[in-house]
Design an enzyme around this catalytic site. Structure first.
Site, PDB file in Angstrom:
ATOM      1  N   GLY A 125      43.507  15.432  14.223  1.00 45.26           N
ATOM      2  CA  GLY A 125      42.931  16.397  13.503  1.00 45.26           C
ATOM      3  C   GLY A 125      41.920  17.312  14.243  1.00 45.26           C
ATOM      4  O   GLY A 125      42.329  18.037  15.140  1.00 45.26           O
TER       5      GLY A 125
ATOM      6  N   ASP B 110      38.103  10.360   8.012  1.00 46.00           N
ATOM      7  CA  ASP B 110      36.731   9.725   7.801  1.00 46.00           C
ATOM      8  C   ASP B 110      36.002  10.142   6.732  1.00 46.00           C
ATOM      9  O   ASP B 110      35.376   9.380   6.052  1.00 46.00           O
ATOM     10  CB  ASP B 110      35.692  10.205   8.980  1.00 46.00           C
TER      11      ASP B 110
HETATM   12  P1  ADP Z   1      40.060  13.132  14.349  1.00 47.91           P
HETATM   13  O1  ADP Z   1      38.483  13.585  14.292  1.00 47.91           O
HETATM   14  O2  ADP Z   1      40.375  11.767  15.007  1.00 47.91           O
HETATM   15  O3  ADP Z   1      41.103  14.063  14.925  1.00 47.91           O
HETATM   16  P2  ADP Z   1      40.965  13.647  11.580  1.00 47.91           P
HETATM   17  O4  ADP Z   1      40.124  12.972  10.410  1.00 47.91           O
HETATM   18  O5  ADP Z   1      40.290  15.219  11.916  1.00 47.91           O
HETATM   19  O6  ADP Z   1      40.571  12.765  12.827  1.00 47.91           O
HETATM   20  O7  ADP Z   1      42.452  13.657  11.669  1.00 47.91           O
HETATM   21  C1  ADP Z   1      43.308  12.541  12.085  1.00 47.91           C
HETATM   22  C2  ADP Z   1      44.474  12.806  11.272  1.00 47.91           C
HETATM   23  O8  ADP Z   1      44.312  12.063   9.967  1.00 47.91           O
HETATM   24  C3  ADP Z   1      45.199  13.861  11.177  1.00 47.91           C
HETATM   25  O9  ADP Z   1      46.416  13.919  11.409  1.00 47.91           O
HETATM   26  C4  ADP Z   1      44.991  14.186   9.537  1.00 47.91           C
HETATM   27  O10 ADP Z   1      46.017  15.062   8.822  1.00 47.91           O
HETATM   28  C5  ADP Z   1      44.926  12.973   9.023  1.00 47.91           C
HETATM   29  N1  ADP Z   1      44.227  12.768   7.648  1.00 47.91           N
HETATM   30  C6  ADP Z   1      43.213  13.457   7.051  1.00 47.91           C
HETATM   31  N2  ADP Z   1      42.798  12.918   5.904  1.00 47.91           N
HETATM   32  C7  ADP Z   1      43.613  11.718   5.566  1.00 47.91           C
HETATM   33  C8  ADP Z   1      44.094  10.912   4.692  1.00 47.91           C
HETATM   34  N3  ADP Z   1      43.158  10.845   3.600  1.00 47.91           N
HETATM   35  N4  ADP Z   1      44.780  10.062   4.834  1.00 47.91           N
HETATM   36  C9  ADP Z   1      45.513   9.823   5.836  1.00 47.91           C
HETATM   37  N5  ADP Z   1      45.510  10.901   6.868  1.00 47.91           N
HETATM   38  C10 ADP Z   1      44.443  11.756   6.959  1.00 47.91           C
END
Ligand code: ADP
Length: 177
Positions: free
Chosen positions: A120, A35
């Site tokens: 994540g 995000d």
């Molecule tokens: P949530 O709060 O839904 O768990 P997160 O962003 O913390 O969301 O994590 C969701 C997934 O996105 C994780 O597997 C993380 O490794 C991955 N992630 C984080 N940054 C990126 C990015 N720039 N591109 C693709 N995936 C990402």
């Protein structure tokens, strides 16, 4: 036309597709993880636009322009926070994928990239989440063929290997795992 699922490792913000999906929080005002990366890369106009969307419930999805990103649209969905499966998390995660795909179809989007929603900061177990996503995407593809390409984006090497392993297994039904 046949639709395809691709698995890649990398940064979702760099992709030139019809839409990337943001694993957002319910405020839609930006956060950490993917995000934060999307908001940083899209620029401050994204936050301004998202303010007008007035939030999003878990399992729902809303669309915005992509501003400075190479993709055309951003579909913001909110996955559930994992709470040991006691809060309807599996159904809410399936709904987050389904609603994102429906919003893509409504907007005539032909290619879409998903991060691993909820795996994540929201701590959904990766294997379980992957099987739910796979089931939902495959079910959706049986009845919709306007969406041509679905890209699953993993960020780490180990997530990439795990996703590959799950998609390459011949028969996979998450309900039997
Ligand atoms: P949530 O709060 O839904 O768990 P997160 O962003 O913390 O969301 O994590 C969701 C997934 O996105 C994780 O597997 C993380 O490794 C991955 N992630 C984080 N940054 C990126 C990015 N720039 N591109 C693709 N995936 C990402």
């Amino acid at each position: 036309m046949d639709n395809i699922i691709e698995i890649i490792k990398g940064d979702i913000t760099t992709l030139k597709v019809g839409a990337i999906v943001n694993a957002a929080n319910s405020s839609l005002m930006g956060g950490g993880g993917v995000d934060g990366a999307i908001h940083r890369a899209a620029g401050p106009q994204l936050k301004e636009y998202c303010r007008s969307l007035k939030g999003c419930q878990a399992g729902e999805a809303k669309i915005s322009p992509s501003f400075q990103l190479k993709c055309k649209h951003i579909i913001h969905t909110v996955g559930p926070v994992w709470n040991n499966g006691t809060q309807n998390e599996e159904a809410l995660l399936a709904s987050a994928y389904r609603r994102s795909l429906e919003v893509a179809i409504e907007n005539k989007i032909q290619s879409i990239a998903f991060p691993s929603i909820s795996t994540g900061a929201y701590r959904f177990p990766f294997d379980k989440a992957t099987l739910i996503a796979k089931n939902e995407i495959e079910r959706f593809m049986k009845t919709n063929n306007t969406l041509q390409t679905i890209i699953l984006v993993t960020f780490s090497e180990s997530d990439y290997n795990q996703l590959k392993r799950i998609y390459e297994k011949p028969k996979n039904n998450y309900q039997n795992q």
